[in-house]
Design a protein around this motif. Structure first.
Motif, PDB file in Angstrom:
ATOM      1  N   ASN A 142       0.834  -1.208   0.000  1.00  0.00           N
ATOM      2  CA  ASN A 142       0.000   0.000   0.000  1.00  0.00           C
ATOM      3  C   ASN A 142       0.869   1.259   0.000  1.00  0.00           C
ATOM      4  OD1 ASN A 142      -2.793  -1.059   0.202  1.00  0.00           O
ATOM      5  ND2 ASN A 142      -1.981  -1.994   2.074  1.00  0.00           N
ATOM      6  N   ASP A 167      -0.709   1.474   6.905  1.00  0.00           N
ATOM      7  CA  ASP A 167      -0.672   0.596   5.739  1.00  0.00           C
ATOM      8  C   ASP A 167      -0.901  -0.859   6.103  1.00  0.00           C
ATOM      9  OD1 ASP A 167      -0.090   2.703   3.943  1.00  0.00           O
ATOM     10  OD2 ASP A 167       1.999   2.679   4.579  1.00  0.00           O
ATOM     11  N   HIS A 173      -4.519  -2.315   6.295  1.00  0.00           N
ATOM     12  CA  HIS A 173      -5.290  -2.485   5.070  1.00  0.00           C
ATOM     13  C   HIS A 173      -4.938  -3.825   4.422  1.00  0.00           C
ATOM     14  CE1 HIS A 173      -5.627   1.858   5.656  1.00  0.00           C
ATOM     15  NE2 HIS A 173      -6.664   1.843   4.833  1.00  0.00           N
ATOM     16  N   GLU A 183      -2.407  -4.403  -1.143  1.00  0.00           N
ATOM     17  CA  GLU A 183      -2.512  -3.496  -2.287  1.00  0.00           C
ATOM     18  C   GLU A 183      -3.926  -2.930  -2.448  1.00  0.00           C
ATOM     19  OE1 GLU A 183      -0.933  -5.512  -5.729  1.00  0.00           O
ATOM     20  OE2 GLU A 183       1.119  -4.905  -5.240  1.00  0.00           O
ATOM     21  N   SER A 184      -4.580  -2.658  -1.331  1.00  0.00           N
ATOM     22  CA  SER A 184      -5.938  -2.114  -1.391  1.00  0.00           C
ATOM     23  C   SER A 184      -5.969  -0.672  -1.891  1.00  0.00           C
ATOM     24  CB  SER A 184      -6.587  -2.181  -0.004  1.00  0.00           C
ATOM     25  OG  SER A 184      -5.856  -1.401   0.938  1.00  0.00           O
ATOM     26  N   LYS A 185      -4.836   0.021  -1.837  1.00  0.00           N
ATOM     27  CA  LYS A 185      -4.800   1.416  -2.264  1.00  0.00           C
ATOM     28  C   LYS A 185      -4.391   1.582  -3.728  1.00  0.00           C
ATOM     29  CE  LYS A 185      -3.863   3.184   2.375  1.00  0.00           C
ATOM     30  NZ  LYS A 185      -2.980   4.011   3.238  1.00  0.00           N
TER      31      LYS A 185
END
Length: 558
Positions: free
Chosen positions: A421, A505, A508, A511-513
């Motif tokens: 993230n 980060d 989450h 790689e949710s962002k």
């Protein structure tokens, strides 16, 4: 011209002429309109969709072409001069390049997902200002490699002139032997400098010399190509192989770090993965194999191991200056010269230009950075680096100990600490509320890990310059890149566990962002003054600082 009159568009020649009309006009011509702060310009911003065009085959073609270069040939062939067998040399080259490919794919992941280059990506692990250190560190190696490739190209140009003019080798050499270059080679070096200016990218296969050497030697056979070993024991042999493995990693060390400059153009998230993972180890091993086999074949014929191709081509002419030899050597040298030029531009000049954009984004883009590198590469003395096989390998292995911790820190930061993230907007702000501000713009954890990473093999590196440091230091230096990589990554992970990094980060999912970042990029908000990446260099510029801090989960940074 009044404000109501339409602006007349100048031609390129008119703009060039106007730029030299006055000092102020010249200064204005250097300013890039795309730069709104010291953190962004057209090449530092995330790559827009129109530039995300690299497919699997694009990366495959790039690495295949990059593999066929003089440096790869020389690294493999240099092993023969040091007493390695054909089998040992080939296995070392293959597995070292396989490891390199894995590291490259991992380090390209973040760039392929967020479409940002190395200078910007390094801000997430080293800090908004800390990025300058790692960029300069890599750029120094780029300059040296650019100069070395320029020297290689000059060597081949000199050989071409020797094939055309019989009296070329008889020109009086006025340069001292201690400088490791002749008048003829210096002329070739200058011509290489001139030829590089107009060319952008040229790739040429380099198998001519391999075919000649194999046929001349009566074919490839294990008996004929087995070089005599100079190792006195199994222990010496083992550490010799380790050192050779490290030399290959050293040759790849710069690209291991700056692969984001290529991966940012990936059309899909996996395009950079398969194209690089397959092409790099195969291409590098084949080119090195040609150098290894050719060197061994010539060693049996002439009793001398020519560890670099330009020495081999000169050796052919020394053995017989016939018309057929001159013609064959000329075309082989011309092929090497053009291929070296293309490889250098692709693997040294372009990455250097991309990295230099962060140092002066108002004035430097990729093209201007490349021209700057050419001028600097001309001023160094790369022929002293490649004067001997031992010196060449020591240089490769030595500098890599400073590159290993950098790539390890970036990998640990992205995959373990941040779980893939990245807050895209915070990469372009100097606000103390930004999660990549850390401590006055520097991530102290990363720099501590960097120092600990290279400190163990450092005494052995000093030993390569003639100092007596002992066997233990020599062995740690033989582990060079691998040791610095492991120590740097482990130290950074421990430091982040003890001193938590700013942000949330890890809370989450993986790689949710990426999705929100891709939306920003696809909408084109990062170009033409519409970008959200305003350089907020004060807490008050973000409105309610407390609410922003709470929403981003940013705490006190080390």
């Amino acid at each position: 011209m009044s404000s109501t009159e339409p602006e007349v568009k100048r031609t390129r020649f008119q703009r060039f002429k106007h730029a030299f009309s006055s000092p102020s006009a010249f200064h204005q011509s250097l300013i890039l309109s795309s730069s709104t702060s010291i953190l962004i310009n057209e090449d530092l911003a995330p790559s827009p969709p129109i530039r995300q065009r690299w497919t699997i085959w694009s990366y495959f073609a790039y690495w295949w072409s990059e593999s066929w270069n003089v440096s790869t040939w020389s690294v493999g062939a240099a092993f023969i001069t040091l007493g390695a067998s054909i089998r040992d040399a080939l296995l070392v080259v293959f597995f070292a390049n396989l490891l390199s490919a894995v590291i490259i794919v991992l380090n390209g992941r973040a760039a392929a997902r967020h479409h940002i280059g190395y200078p910007v990506l390094s801000r997430s692990s080293f800090g908004i200002y800390g990025q300058y250190f790692v960029v300069i560190l890599r750029s120094l190696l780029g300059i040296i490699w650019g100069g070395v490739q320029l020297y290689f190209e000059g060597q081949f140009i000199s050989i071409c002139l020797r094939c055309i003019f019989p009296g070329w080798s008889k020109i009086k050499n006025t340069i001292p032997l201690s400088q490791h270059i002749t008048t003829q080679e210096m002329i070739g070096f200058f011509l290489a400098f001139c030829f590089t200016i107009p060319f952008l990218f040229i790739h040429t296969s380099k198998i001519t010399t391999f075919i000649w050497a194999t046929n001349k030697n009566g074919g490839v056979s294990s008996g004929n190509l087995q070089a005599s070993s100079s190792y006195s024991s199994t222990t010496v042999l083992a550490w010799g192989i380790v050192a050779q493995f490290n030399a290959v990693m050293g040759a790849n060390s710069a690209l291991l770090v700056t692969v984001p400059d290529l991966a940012r153009y990936s059309k899909t998230k996996n395009a950079q993965l398969w194209g690089q993972l397959i092409s790099l180890p195969i291409g590098q091993t084949l080119c090195a194999a040609f150098g290894i086999i050719s060197t061994s074949a010539v060693l049996n014929m002439y009793g001398e191991a020519y560890w670099n191709p330009y020495a081999l081509l000169n050796g052919i002419l020394d053995q017989g200056y016939s018309s057929s030899a001159r013609a064959g050597v000329f075309f082989a040298s011309a092929s090497f010269a053009f291929a070296t030029l293309g490889t250098s531009i692709a693997c040294n000049f372009i990455p250097f230009g991309a990295d230099m954009t962060c140092l002066a984004p108002r004035y430097i883009n990729i093209i201007r950075g490349q021209l700057l590198m050419l001028l600097i590469a001309f001023a160094i003395v790369p022929w002293r680096i490649v004067a001997t096989a031992n010196g060449f390998l020591n240089f490769l292995g030595g500098y890599s100990i400073f590159q290993g911790p950098v790539v390890a820190i970036m990998l640990v930061d992205y995959f373990i600490i941040r779980r893939g993230n990245i807050e895209l907007e915070d990469l372009y702000t100097r606000s103390r509320l930004g999660r990549y501000w850390f401590f006055n713009g520097f991530n102290v954890r990363a720099f501590v890990a960097f120092v600990i990473g290279f400190i163990l093999p450092l005494p052995g590196f000093a030993g390569t310059f003639g100092h007596n440091v002992g066997d233990a230091a020599d062995h740690m230096f033989a582990l060079g890149w691998v040791l610095s990589f492991l120590m740097g990554g482990l130290t950074y992970w421990v430091a982040c566990m003890i001193f938590k990094i700013p942000g949330d980060d890890r809370e989450h999912s993986w790689e949710s962002k990426v999705g929100p970042a891709q939306t920003i990029i696809n909408d084109g908000l990062h170009i033409e003054g519409r970008r959200p990446f305003h350089d907020k260099d004060s807490d008050m510029s973000q409105g309610n600082s407390e609410s922003v801090r709470e929403s981003k989960g940013v705490g006190n940074a080390v």
